[in-house]
Each structure stands twice: as C-alpha cells, then as structure tokens.
Design an enzyme around this catalytic site. Structure first.
Site, mmCIF file in Angstrom:
data_model
loop_
_atom_site.group_PDB
_atom_site.id
_atom_site.type_symbol
_atom_site.label_atom_id
_atom_site.label_comp_id
_atom_site.label_asym_id
_atom_site.label_seq_id
_atom_site.Cartn_x
_atom_site.Cartn_y
_atom_site.Cartn_z
ATOM 1 C CB THR A 46 -0.954 0.026 1.212
ATOM 2 O OG1 THR A 46 -1.726 1.229 1.188
ATOM 3 C CG2 THR A 46 -0.192 -0.043 2.527
ATOM 4 N NE ARG A 47 0.720 5.170 -5.053
ATOM 5 C CZ ARG A 47 -0.254 4.913 -5.911
ATOM 6 N NH1 ARG A 47 -0.544 3.673 -6.230
ATOM 7 N NH2 ARG A 47 -0.947 5.900 -6.440
ATOM 8 C CG HIS A 106 -9.400 5.102 3.732
ATOM 9 N ND1 HIS A 106 -9.290 6.050 4.733
ATOM 10 C CD2 HIS A 106 -8.762 5.638 2.650
ATOM 11 C CE1 HIS A 106 -8.653 7.110 4.278
ATOM 12 N NE2 HIS A 106 -8.312 6.885 3.020
ATOM 13 C CG HIS A 135 -7.496 0.180 1.969
ATOM 14 N ND1 HIS A 135 -7.515 1.537 2.214
ATOM 15 C CD2 HIS A 135 -7.389 0.046 0.630
ATOM 16 C CE1 HIS A 135 -7.414 2.186 1.069
ATOM 17 N NE2 HIS A 135 -7.337 1.305 0.092
ATOM 18 N NE ARG A 194 -11.558 -0.678 -11.376
ATOM 19 C CZ ARG A 194 -11.414 0.522 -11.920
ATOM 20 N NH1 ARG A 194 -10.711 1.443 -11.302
ATOM 21 N NH2 ARG A 194 -11.987 0.800 -13.078
ATOM 22 N N GLY A 197 6.464 28.965 -22.654
ATOM 23 C CA GLY A 197 6.267 29.536 -23.984
ATOM 24 C C GLY A 197 7.565 30.151 -24.476
ATOM 25 C CG LEU A 198 8.263 30.304 -28.731
ATOM 26 C CD1 LEU A 198 7.758 30.802 -30.083
ATOM 27 C CD2 LEU A 198 9.538 29.477 -28.896
ATOM 28 C CB ALA A 202 5.407 33.843 -25.247
ATOM 29 N N GLY A 203 5.173 36.618 -23.467
ATOM 30 C CA GLY A 203 4.345 37.347 -22.505
ATOM 31 C C GLY A 203 4.186 36.631 -21.179
ATOM 32 C CE LYS A 204 8.416 32.277 -20.863
ATOM 33 N NZ LYS A 204 8.696 32.989 -22.125
ATOM 34 C CB SER A 205 8.035 37.883 -17.381
ATOM 35 O OG SER A 205 9.013 36.866 -17.498
#
Length: 568
Positions: free
Chosen positions: A194-195, A199, A202, A289, A401-402, A405-408
């Site tokens: 289990t990780r 419950h 289980h 499962r 993005g390039l 591109a306008g990220k900042s």
C-alpha cells in the site's frame, strides 16, 4: 524450524559487512573516487544489501539487464521484472576493475563497488519495456530523462545502510521481518502492498484475505519513492500504526516499512512486489484494481487496464510460488452496514463509495470530516491534521512559452491579483533565476533541463509547505516540465501555455536576441536553432496577441478559484 516459505532463489542475499570488515571498508572508501546516489538508487542499494531483491546481488550487468527488459528474467533464468541499475554520467574515474565508493545524497559513505561492467542503455527502450509507454506524463519516464547515460555494475560491499530516523522500530529487514512473522507460528502470510492511508475498505479486504488463507497479515507499506502527490509516508504510517494496534488481532499481523522506490509500472511492478514479499516471508499477496498504476497519460487514458496486474499474477504467480488474493472494487452497502466486492453485490443493492479524488475534493479540501463508514474516526483525524483545506494548500502555476511570448508580464499581473484575493505568491522568473540560482549554466539541452529542474525543486518545496508559486520560464522540453509536474504533484500543478506565434515574439524582441540568433551569433536559441515542444494537454492555454495581460491573469485566477486554491 520456520514454517515460512523460503526466499526466492533459496536464501537471502546479505551484502552488509560485519563490524570488523565495515571499519576497514570505510577507511578504504574514504580514499576512493565516489559515485553519488540518488534517492531511488539509495533505496535500491538498501534493498539489494538486505536481500529484498534476492536472488539479485548487484546492480544489474548488461546480460541481466537485457534479459529483464526483453524476457522479464535474469541471465540465470529467474523471473525478475524490473531493471535494478546504477546509472551514471561518463567520468574518467570510472574504469573497469577499479573501485568506487558509493555515497548517498547527504554524502554519507555506504559501500564500495568494484567496476566489472560499464555499458550504455537506451531510455526509450527501457521506458517501453518496463512502463509500456514513452509518454513523459508517466512519472518514471519523465524521471529517466535526468538519469546518467551509462550503467555500472560489479561486486558490492556495503558497510552502512541509509540513516533513517523515523519509525525505527518498524524499519525491518527481510530477515527481521521473517523472524517476527515466524514467531506468529503460521505458514501462510498474505502481504498487503500500500501507498495510501488505510480505510475501511482496505481493512475489510485485508481481514478477508487473512481468513481466506488462514494465515497472518504482513502490512507492508512502501515508504520510499512513490507516486508524486501521494499522502506523505509520515501521515500514512501513523494511520497504519493506529489500525494495526486497534483494529487487528495482534497475533496475526506484522507491520513493517518497505523503503521501496516504486516504478509505477503496473503489471510488471505487481510481479516485482510479489517477488519482494516472498523474500520478506509472505506466500500470498493482495492484488487489487489498478495495482501500481500512475493514473492517466497525456491523452487522459489510463496507462494500464484496471486488472492487468491480476492477469500478470495469474500467468506467473505459480513460478514465483506466490498466490495472488485478487479483489475487485469493494463498496459499502448502507442498508446492511457492510462492505462487499462489486462482483458479489445483491440485486438492487444500494451502495456507497468514495474515490481518492472525491475524498480530497469533497472532504479534506473543504475541511469536512470523512464519514465513519469510509474510514475510522481516528484515521480521519490524522488526515485532517495533515491536510488543511484547499484554500490553504500550495499550488504551482507554471508559465511556458517562447521568449517574448508574454509569460513574465502575465505572471506579474497574476501575482498582484493574488494579493488582492488574500494569497501571497513567490514569483520565480526564468531570467532572475538564471542570475541567482543557475549562474554558470549554459543553454545546452542538459543545462536547460538542470535549470528547469532547479526551479521545479524550489517550487515543489514552496508548494509542500503550503505556498503559492508562480514560475515563468521558457522550459522548452516536455520531459523536464513533466518532471517538475511530478515533483510538485499533478493535482497542485497548473501548466499555462502562452501560445504566442514566433513572428510576434520576434517583433516584440527589444533586445534583438532573435535577430542575433538568426545571424548565428547565439547558439541553441529556442524557436530558431533549438526546438520548443508545446505541451500536449496544459491546464490553460492563453494567447497574448489579442488579449491583454490582465484579462489572461483573471482567467488563471478563475481557474485557481474553481480548483479551490482561492476562496470563491
């Protein structure tokens, strides 16, 4: 004599030197060139040394490796489904018949290896063979992109296991676990991998499995590397301790922690888990499962069929002398106040169940107590203490993005709007990070990946501690971005693709970088002489040619609100 099944291969491998030999080995190791192990490699070395991977006694050489990839077998014919390798970058100190010291990520000496093989491996081949995919949404596939290009193998001498300071009484080696199980006096032992927190469903299926095999339970949670975004093992182990002491017969259960670095490799991993549990003394294993599944791929499809692991155990379980105890989904019947497998439901039965996402979104994220039918109240309390409501949890907004591109610009507007809504954000801009965190790195693919993963590591730490982090970096390669997604946790990562055409980016370029790149004055410039790999399925796509930064930032803000990271 013990009633337990023998280890796989007949006996447990033991690579740990005795005290007298260890002292001499350590003195020798201090004078040797060192190989620094990752957390995954450290987990693997610990389990190799203590016999959890028996009959394997070293990181795999080329013949073992090739047969495991192609046939799921070691060179001697033993079934073994997951490659256990030590990957490194080329280095002059790595020479055949020379010795190297093995150090963990904290630079602590652990052992010595005599190099008997140095060979290349193919990332795509291993990804397809082990994981069945090359999609970098698979956490192991994404991680492979930062592994070394060579595998090394040779005789191992280990004189120190990793220092683990938590739950020391539960960190049992295969030999120690076998001693505890043997003292219970039962030949049959069913292991539960289990990780997740334990419950009621289980609890029900483990108790049914114990009765079915007329044996004991090895509650054996993986506490090494697991699926990114899983509940941390400190919280999980507290729930296991509570359940084992309060809701199980102490004469029929052993709780032990397994420092396993999971691969999330579905059916192959299920067989590996069975092999490992045989070495710890179990002769049955519960397979449910979606065993060892990482979820869905880039197209939203499950990486593995839901019962593929059970089918693998049907085919190979007899060879491992491990019997699978298969269970389908278990649901709650409120009219009868009991649990039942979906395949055994009475006609017209009313059922209740909660998925992991429903538990997070409808209960933990909202600060609502989990229902008693789903989990024991004490477990619900532990989870509530560890997981605050969604609007107090961390999240990473990653702009890609390039250049130009306008990220900042959009990221800066978003940071201001978040303040207006009561949340402070840490802004990690690519240019600023290169000045302070990644000074000295160039623009080769390798250096760019290192830069992005450094940003990702900082972001993941901010998010882990409940902070909101905005990252704006070109981050041109999908694998590195998906690696960051896995570091942060997929449910707390919002990828924003700033989809601005190259021509527009060139027009905006006041520094003339694109022009210099086209003249050949700048090498490896994204969009000109180096590729940009757009995301396959980002959470948000924005365009900046017709929409202003504040409008795009408001759209992201709405998404964060819909996801619960901001109050509505």
């Amino acid at each position: 004599m013990s009633l337990l099944i023998n280890p796989y291969g007949g006996s447990l491998i033991d690579l740990v030197a005795d005290a007298e030999s260890a002292a001499e080995l350590k003195r020798r190791a201090t004078r040797l060139p060192a190989v620094r192990l990752s957390e995954r490699q450290t987990c693997d070395l610990e389990l190799l040394a203590t016999g959890a991977f028996s009959p394997l006694e070293r990181f795999m050489g080329a013949e073992d490796y090739r047969r495991v990839l192609g046939e799921m077998r070691l060179a001697d014919g033993h079934l073994f489904t997951i490659p256990i390798t030590l990957t490194v970058e080329p280095d002059p100190s790595l020479r055949l018949d020379a010795e190297v010291a093995l150090r963990d990520s904290h630079n602590e000496l652990m052992g010595v290896m005599r190099l008997e093989e140095i060979y290349e491996w193919d990332r795509d081949e291993e990804a397809q063979s082990v994981c069945g995919t090359s999609d970098t949404r698979h956490p192991l596939v994404a991680e492979m992109h930062r592994w070394g290009v060579l595998n090394i193998s040779g005789r191992l001498e280990v004189f120190a296991l990793p220092l683990r300071f938590d739950f020391r009484g539960l960190r049992l080696t295969p030999a120690q676990t076998r001693a505890r199980l043997g003292a219970l006096g039962r030949a049959n032992v069913v292991a539960f991998q289990t990780r997740n927190p334990l419950h009621r469903a289980h609890e029900e299926l483990t108790k049914r499995a114990m009765e079915e095999v007329e044996g004991a339970l090895l509650l054996h949670p993986a506490v090494g590397m697991s699926k990114p975004g899983d509940v941390d093992h400190f919280t999980r182990v507290r729930t296991y301790q509570l359940m084992a002491s309060s809701y199980y017969d102490p004469a029929r259960i052993v709780l032990a922690l397994l420092p396993l670095a999971m691969r999330m490799a579905g059916p192959r991993e299920a067989l590996w888990h069975a092999l490992i549990r045989r070495n710890f003394g179990a002769n049955h294993i519960i397979i449910g499962r979606d065993h060892a599944s990482p979820g869905s791929d880039s197209a939203g499809r499950p990486f593995y069929p839901p019962y593929a692991a059970q089918e693998a155990m049907e085919e190979f379980g007899a060879e491992l002398e491990m019997k699978a105890v298969p269970f389908q989904e278990v649901v709650y019947l409120p009219d009868d106040d009991r649990y039942e497998e979906v395949s055994k439901l009475p006609e017209d039965a009313r059922t209740r169940t909660l998925s992991g996402s429903e538990v997070r979104e409808n209960y933990l994220d909202r600060g609502v107590p989990l229902p008693d039918w789903y989990t024991r109240p004490e477990v619900a309390q532990i989870l509530a203490e560890s997981y605050p409501p969604r609007h107090r949890q961390g999240v990473c907004v990653w702009f890609t993005g390039l250049s130009g591109a306008g990220k900042s610009t959009t990221a800066e507007v978003l940071a201001v709007l978040l303040l207006e809504h009561g949340r402070r954000a840490t802004l990690l801009d690519g240019d600023v990070v290169r000045t302070h965190l990644s000074a000295g790195l160039g623009f080769s693919k390798e250096d760019r990946d290192v830069n992005i993963r450094r940003i990702g590591y900082v972001a993941s730490e901010i998010v882990r501690h409940g902070g909101l982090c905005i990252c704006a970096a070109v981050s041109p390669y999908r694998a590195a971005r998906n690696d960051v997604r896995n570091m942060v946790g997929a449910d707390r990562f919002v990828e924003v693709f700033v989809d601005t055409p190259l021509a527009v980016c060139e027009e905006r370029d006041q520094k003339g970088l694109y022009a210099r790149a086209r003249r050949g004055e700048i090498e490896n410039f994204t969009g000109i002489s180096d590729p940009y790999e757009p995301p396959h399925n980002p959470e948000i796509v924005i365009e900046t040619t017709s929409r202003p930064p504040d409008e795009n930032a408001l759209r992201i803000l709405r998404h964060l609100t819909e996801q619960g990271f901001l109050r509505g």
